[in-house]
Design a protein around this motif. Structure first.
Motif, short mmCIF file in Angstrom:
data_model
loop_
_atom_site.label_atom_id
_atom_site.label_comp_id
_atom_site.label_asym_id
_atom_site.label_seq_id
_atom_site.Cartn_x
_atom_site.Cartn_y
_atom_site.Cartn_z
N LEU A 1 23.48 52.83 69.65
CA LEU A 1 24.22 53.57 68.63
C LEU A 1 23.88 53.05 67.24
O LEU A 1 23.71 53.83 66.29
N ALA A 2 23.78 51.73 67.11
CA ALA A 2 23.46 51.13 65.81
C ALA A 2 22.06 51.51 65.37
O ALA A 2 21.82 51.80 64.19
N SER A 3 21.12 51.54 66.30
CA SER A 3 19.73 51.81 65.92
C SER A 3 19.55 53.24 65.42
O SER A 3 18.64 53.52 64.64
N TYR A 4 20.41 54.15 65.87
CA TYR A 4 20.34 55.53 65.42
C TYR A 4 21.41 55.85 64.38
O TYR A 4 21.57 57.01 63.99
N ASN A 5 22.17 54.85 63.94
CA ASN A 5 23.24 55.06 62.96
C ASN A 5 24.22 56.13 63.42
O ASN A 5 24.59 57.04 62.67
N MET A 6 24.67 56.01 64.66
CA MET A 6 25.61 56.98 65.22
C MET A 6 27.05 56.48 65.09
O MET A 6 27.34 55.32 65.44
N PRO A 7 27.97 57.31 64.62
CA PRO A 7 29.38 56.92 64.55
C PRO A 7 30.06 57.04 65.92
O PRO A 7 29.84 58.01 66.65
N ALA A 8 30.87 56.06 66.23
CA ALA A 8 31.63 56.07 67.49
C ALA A 8 32.77 55.07 67.37
O ALA A 8 32.72 54.15 66.55
N VAL A 9 33.80 55.27 68.18
CA VAL A 9 34.94 54.35 68.23
C VAL A 9 35.00 53.73 69.62
O VAL A 9 34.91 54.44 70.63
N LEU A 10 35.15 52.41 69.65
CA LEU A 10 35.19 51.67 70.90
C LEU A 10 36.46 50.82 70.91
O LEU A 10 36.70 50.06 69.98
N ILE A 11 37.25 50.96 71.95
CA ILE A 11 38.48 50.18 72.10
C ILE A 11 38.22 49.02 73.05
O ILE A 11 37.77 49.23 74.17
N ASP A 12 38.49 47.80 72.58
CA ASP A 12 38.40 46.62 73.44
C ASP A 12 39.80 46.00 73.54
O ASP A 12 40.30 45.45 72.56
N VAL A 13 40.42 46.14 74.70
CA VAL A 13 41.73 45.53 74.93
C VAL A 13 41.49 44.17 75.57
O VAL A 13 41.19 44.07 76.76
N MET A 14 41.62 43.13 74.77
CA MET A 14 41.26 41.79 75.23
C MET A 14 42.23 41.25 76.27
O MET A 14 43.38 41.64 76.34
#
Length: 361
Positions: free
Chosen positions: A94-107
């Motif tokens: 996603l970073a390499s293509y500059n794509m927006p996204a939301v990721l939830i990490d519940v620790m």
């Protein structure tokens, strides 16, 4: 009058806020303590006209996210512990293509793989850049069910503003508690508004070629400068924090998530015992709120990192933010939420010279 409050779990508030922000593609995989997000999306996505997918694995669901994001959709996934580990390569893509996204990490609790109980095991993994390669992700840290909703809603705007992944770094305590929440206004998202998004091909369209890192119209030097400027702007503009009774404090606690709620209680209790504590609460873990430490009062004799980590993961960022100009200590728990009086007693020992400063290793 605005909408009345609801009683919701933190995980449910995250999911509903994502739907109200216009998220219409979710792909995930069940793992404790974030499974309610997946369950909520599975029950409510179709009614909003979106697509829910439970992939065969975290890796598969993350890859599906990339495809939907490339088409301009607002997309989200969620995970915990080892499931979050498996999403790192997808973050890199996603970073390499500059794509927006939301990721939830519940620790959760973690020495290595850890257990499913509450904890703060993934701070380093989130703030040091997901996956391999040069990338930075905005990391937001809710400390209430209301902030679970508000920060998730905000995350989609930030993801598109900077064309980046935004991580909501929650924890098992915040995700499972039930509190009152006023939900944000529902809105629809126009997936066709972006010139970079892949759209259906028509005979008269100019072909759009996407390659890793850049369009073919941009050379590597220009691309590198563009990415560096994006990181600079995120760092400058997206630092978020809360200050609580810092103006005359002898010691300032630094915390986020569930730990910060206990710290606020510790500040209040310490004040009744004649001990002047204050609190800097992270709302963004990256960019780290360095500006919060620029104007500490002369009364401050030290900073205390309070976190559910055996390695003082966040404590090292305090040292970097202050450039080692102020003594830094660490009150650490791992599997259990810190206790109010335990924090107060530790701070008393710090002021008595009975605790060692944090060793960065």
């Amino acid at each position: 009058m605005g909408e009345k409050f609801r009683l919701m779990k933190g995980n449910e508030a995250i999911a509903e806020a994502a739907l109200r922000a216009g998220c219409r593609f979710y792909a995930g995989y069940p793992i404790t303590p974030q499974s309610e997000i997946l369950e909520y999306m599975s029950a409510n996505m179709a009614a909003r006209g979106g697509v829910f997918v439970q992939g065969e694995s975290e890796i598969a669901s993350m890859s599906m996210l990339w495809g939907a994001a490339a088409c301009g959709e607002r997309v989200m996934t969620s995970s915990s512990g080892p499931g979050y580990d498996l999403k790192q390569e997808g973050i890199s893509y996603l970073a390499s293509y500059n794509m927006p996204a939301v990721l939830i990490d519940v620790m959760r609790y973690g020495v290595g793989d850890g257990e499913i109980t509450e904890g703060q095991d993934s701070y380093w993994e989130a703030v040091r850049g997901g996956g391999h390669g040069d990338s930075r992700q905005i990391v937001l840290t809710p400390a209430s069910v209301q902030e679970c909703a508000d920060l998730t809603y905000l995350a989609f705007d930030l993801a598109e503003k900077y064309r980046t992944v935004v991580i909501i770094l929650s924890d098992g305590g915040i995700s499972q508690m039930i509190e009152k929440v006023v939900l944000p206004e529902a809105k629809e998202h126009d997936k066709d508004q972006f010139d970079w998004a892949i759209k259906g091909y028509k005979k008269l369209d100019e072909p759009k070629v996407k390659v890793t890192n850049l369009d073919r119209s941009m050379n590597y030097d220009d691309y590198d400068r563009m990415v560096q400027e994006k990181f600079r702007l995120m760092h400058e503009n997206e630092q978020r924090w809360e200050e609580f009774m810092v103006e005359d404090a002898d010691l300032v606690l630094v915390a986020y998530g569930i730990s910060s709620r206990i710290c606020k209680s510790a500040v209040r209790r310490a004040r009744t015992q004649g001990l002047k504590l204050g609190l800097i609460r992270l709302i963004s873990a990256w960019p780290y709120p360095e500006k919060a430490f620029k104007n500490l009062p002369d009364s401050v004799k030290g900073l205390v990192s309070v976190e559910m980590s055996l390695s003082a993961q966040m404590g090292q960022d305090i040292c970097l933010a202050t450039r080692f100009s102020v003594p830094v200590y660490a009150y650490l728990t791992s599997k259990y939420v810190p206790k109010t009086q335990g924090i107060v007693d530790y701070c008393k020992r710090v002021l008595e010279g009975k605790e060692k400063e944090l060793e960065v290793y």
